[in-house]
Scaffold this motif. Structure first.
Motif, short mmCIF file in Angstrom:
data_model
loop_
_atom_site.label_atom_id
_atom_site.label_comp_id
_atom_site.label_asym_id
_atom_site.label_seq_id
_atom_site.Cartn_x
_atom_site.Cartn_y
_atom_site.Cartn_z
N GLU A 123 22.96 15.23 3.91
CA GLU A 123 22.01 14.21 2.53
C GLU A 123 21.92 15.19 1.64
N GLN A 124 21.52 16.66 1.50
CA GLN A 124 22.09 17.56 -0.21
C GLN A 124 23.52 17.51 -0.27
N ALA A 125 25.01 17.98 0.98
CA ALA A 125 25.96 17.26 0.82
C ALA A 125 26.35 16.04 0.09
N ARG A 126 25.92 14.66 0.23
CA ARG A 126 26.05 13.61 -0.10
C ARG A 126 25.57 13.82 -1.71
N LEU A 127 24.19 14.40 -2.30
CA LEU A 127 23.70 14.30 -3.13
C LEU A 127 24.62 15.36 -4.54
N HIS A 128 25.29 16.60 -3.95
CA HIS A 128 26.40 17.34 -4.01
C HIS A 128 27.49 16.49 -4.78
N VAL A 129 28.18 15.80 -4.15
CA VAL A 129 29.17 15.18 -3.87
C VAL A 129 28.92 13.89 -5.18
N GLU A 130 28.30 13.01 -5.51
CA GLU A 130 27.53 12.30 -6.23
C GLU A 130 27.67 12.83 -8.02
N ARG A 131 26.95 13.95 -7.53
CA ARG A 131 26.77 14.88 -8.90
C ARG A 131 28.14 14.96 -9.69
N PHE A 132 28.71 16.14 -8.27
CA PHE A 132 29.99 17.08 -9.07
C PHE A 132 31.38 16.70 -8.10
N GLY A 133 31.20 15.66 -7.24
CA GLY A 133 32.41 14.01 -6.58
C GLY A 133 33.32 15.42 -5.49
N HIS A 134 32.27 16.45 -5.30
CA HIS A 134 33.57 17.66 -3.89
C HIS A 134 32.28 18.92 -3.50
N LEU A 135 33.17 18.89 -2.10
CA LEU A 135 31.85 20.00 -1.44
C LEU A 135 32.79 21.39 -1.06
N ALA A 136 33.24 21.43 -2.23
CA ALA A 136 34.06 23.24 -2.47
C ALA A 136 32.94 23.56 -2.86
N VAL A 137 31.91 23.91 -2.15
CA VAL A 137 30.80 24.88 -2.82
C VAL A 137 31.25 26.41 -2.74
N ALA A 138 31.19 26.98 -3.04
CA ALA A 138 30.62 28.83 -3.26
C ALA A 138 29.51 28.60 -2.17
N HIS A 139 30.26 30.10 -1.63
CA HIS A 139 28.86 30.31 -1.14
C HIS A 139 27.88 30.77 -1.27
N ALA A 140 26.25 30.16 -1.44
CA ALA A 140 25.92 31.01 -2.56
C ALA A 140 25.10 32.04 -2.21
N GLU A 141 25.47 33.14 -1.09
CA GLU A 141 25.38 34.34 -1.06
C GLU A 141 23.68 34.90 -0.95
N GLY A 142 22.83 33.40 -0.85
CA GLY A 142 20.97 33.96 -0.60
C GLY A 142 21.11 33.46 -1.94
N ARG A 143 21.18 32.63 -3.21
CA ARG A 143 20.91 31.70 -4.36
C ARG A 143 20.61 30.22 -3.44
N VAL A 144 19.79 30.55 -3.73
CA VAL A 144 19.46 28.48 -3.20
C VAL A 144 18.97 27.77 -4.18
N GLN A 145 19.32 26.94 -4.62
CA GLN A 145 18.98 25.82 -5.55
C GLN A 145 18.33 24.53 -4.65
N GLU A 146 17.45 24.78 -5.52
CA GLU A 146 15.92 23.57 -5.03
C GLU A 146 15.90 23.26 -3.45
N GLY A 147 15.92 25.22 -3.65
CA GLY A 147 15.46 24.67 -2.01
C GLY A 147 16.36 24.71 -0.48
N PHE A 148 17.09 24.55 -0.81
CA PHE A 148 18.75 24.07 0.18
C PHE A 148 19.21 24.99 -0.07
N ASP A 149 20.12 25.64 1.06
CA ASP A 149 21.27 26.55 0.18
C ASP A 149 22.39 25.66 0.84
N LEU A 150 22.85 25.17 0.27
CA LEU A 150 24.23 24.20 0.76
C LEU A 150 25.55 25.14 0.76
N GLY A 151 25.52 26.00 0.08
CA GLY A 151 26.81 26.87 0.37
C GLY A 151 27.04 27.31 2.13
#
Length: 426
Positions: free
Chosen positions: A261-289
């Protein structure tokens, strides 16, 4: 493994499972059943597990133990009265499984059996020639060269018993049947058999009841026993699974659905799932990277349905090329969407410097690119014909190495490089 969350050890376990197929094939060719081989080797490795010296020198089991315990605790809180020893026993067989398979592959190897048989007594002790050489070879195979020192002090262990059985079989007349049962090489003496998880947990909870564990369930065993004692033993068990025995499976499915579900929201916003590894930085409570990185690392363990769901969101969510390339392509696609496709015939003029550098690198290595990468470059306008137009541009600056090669050939032919007018060579 039903009570243990082993997802972060999945790749090692998958490799061990594949390796075990080879062990079965070699063992069956030598009239050894897989169950017998596994039982003997498990006794050997469990013996190492119980030795403090092995833990003091080894550096692999400790991190595995911590990861598995932490992962399992996330979905199953500690049972009342549980401590380190209970968790060590619960995850023991999962932590040891890669080493069990590696030792099994060594023991079914005819060359290693011959090395063990060359020692007359079969004892794997220091100073006994080939016995020490066998233990040293086994330690090298496992990446634990110090293993020979531990086995030197274990004259009566399961590995030494196996070696003595190998010596007996090698000394038998040619054509004699392979011994089975107590005289066979894969027999595990009762003193060497590792404690099972259920019995071990009962012993840790109530040492006085360990002796009656084998009789548990009979009417006489609990007839005159205090009710408190019986209740204590009845409550000692592994972490309980919710539902009809599928709690861990359902929990994994729930976590996958949350990540999807978090991946779907990211695709709606940015159009892809080529997300960099967050290295501990969590966005909106979920570390999608981190979630995507784990799914890519364990892609082989995903079901067909799970693998298809992120692919529907982004066809190249797990590309066979570096993810950095995929992120650069998405950045280039944004520019093309705003400014129009790129062309090879104009020498990439007018493009930002970062995009020129990236495209020139793709053109230089175009023949080595994956077919999927070439297809994605064509979406930017850089088709095969545009790459050829780029190379044919009259004012093309050739790589230094190419220019030196031409200059070297010219100097060899004419004896100089004093070229005073425009000259096209080849």
């Amino acid at each position: 493994m039903e009570f243990v969350d082993a997802e972060n050890l999945a790749m090692e376990l998958i490799r061990a499972q594949r390796q075990w197929v080879r062990v079965e094939r070699i063992g069956q060719a030598a009239d050894a059943t897989p169950r017998e081989v596994f039982g003997l080797v498990r006794a050997v490795v469990c013996g190492w597990w119980d030795r403090k010296e092995f833990w003091e020198r080894g550096a692999i089991w400790g991190p595995r133990l911590e990861r598995l315990t932490a992962a399992t605790r996330r979905w199953c809180p500690d049972t009342a009265g549980w401590g380190v020893e209970q968790w060590r026993l619960l995850v023991r067989d999962v932590v040891m499984f890669p080493e069990i398979v590696a030792v099994a592959e060594t023991l079914v190897n005819p060359r290693m059996q011959q090395l063990a048989a060359e020692n007359g007594s079969g004892a794997l002790v220091r100073g006994r020639g080939s016995g020490e050489r066998f233990a040293a070879a086994l330690g090298k195979q496992l990446g634990r060269e110090w293993l020979v020192e531990l086995e030197a002090d274990d004259h009566g262990g399961p590995l030494a018993s196996w070696a003595r059985a190998v010596v007996r079989e090698q000394g038998s007349p040619a054509g004699a049947p392979v011994r089975q049962g107590r005289l066979g090489r894969w027999w595990v003496h009762s003193a060497h058999r590792p404690v099972q998880i259920g019995m071990g947990l009962r012993r840790l909870a109530d040492p006085l009841s360990a002796g009656s564990g084998a009789r548990e369930g009979s009417g006489a065993a609990g007839a005159g026993e205090p009710a408190a004692r019986r209740n204590t033993r009845a409550e000692v068990r592994g972490p309980w699974r919710a539902g009809q025995g599928r709690g861990l499976e359902q929990r994994h499915a729930q976590l996958f659905a949350e990540g999807l579900e978090q991946a779907r929201l990211h695709v709606e916003r940015f159009g892809h799932l080529a997300v960099a590894h967050a290295e501990g930085r969590v966005q909106e409570g979920f570390d999608l990277g981190r979630w995507l990185a784990n799914r890519r690392a364990h892609a082989a363990s995903l079901t067909m349905e799970q693998a298809e769901q992120p692919r529907c969101l982004d066809a190249w969510w797990n590309p066979p090329w570096p993810l950095d390339w995929q992120r650069a392509w998405h950045r280039a696609r944004i520019h093309v969407h705003e400014q129009g496709p790129v062309h090879g015939g104009d020498n990439l003029m007018g493009l930002p410097c970062w995009l020129q550098r990236w495209l020139r690198h793709q053109i230089t290595h175009y023949e080595q690119l994956h077919d999927g990468q070439q297809t994605l470059l064509a979406e930017l306008g850089l088709t095969t014909s545009e790459v050829e137009r780029f190379h044919a541009w009259p004012g093309r600056r050739r790589p230094t190495a190419d220019g030196l090669a031409v200059a070297r050939a010219y100097a060899a032919r004419h004896g100089h490089l004093a070229v005073s007018q425009p000259l096209v060579v080849e």
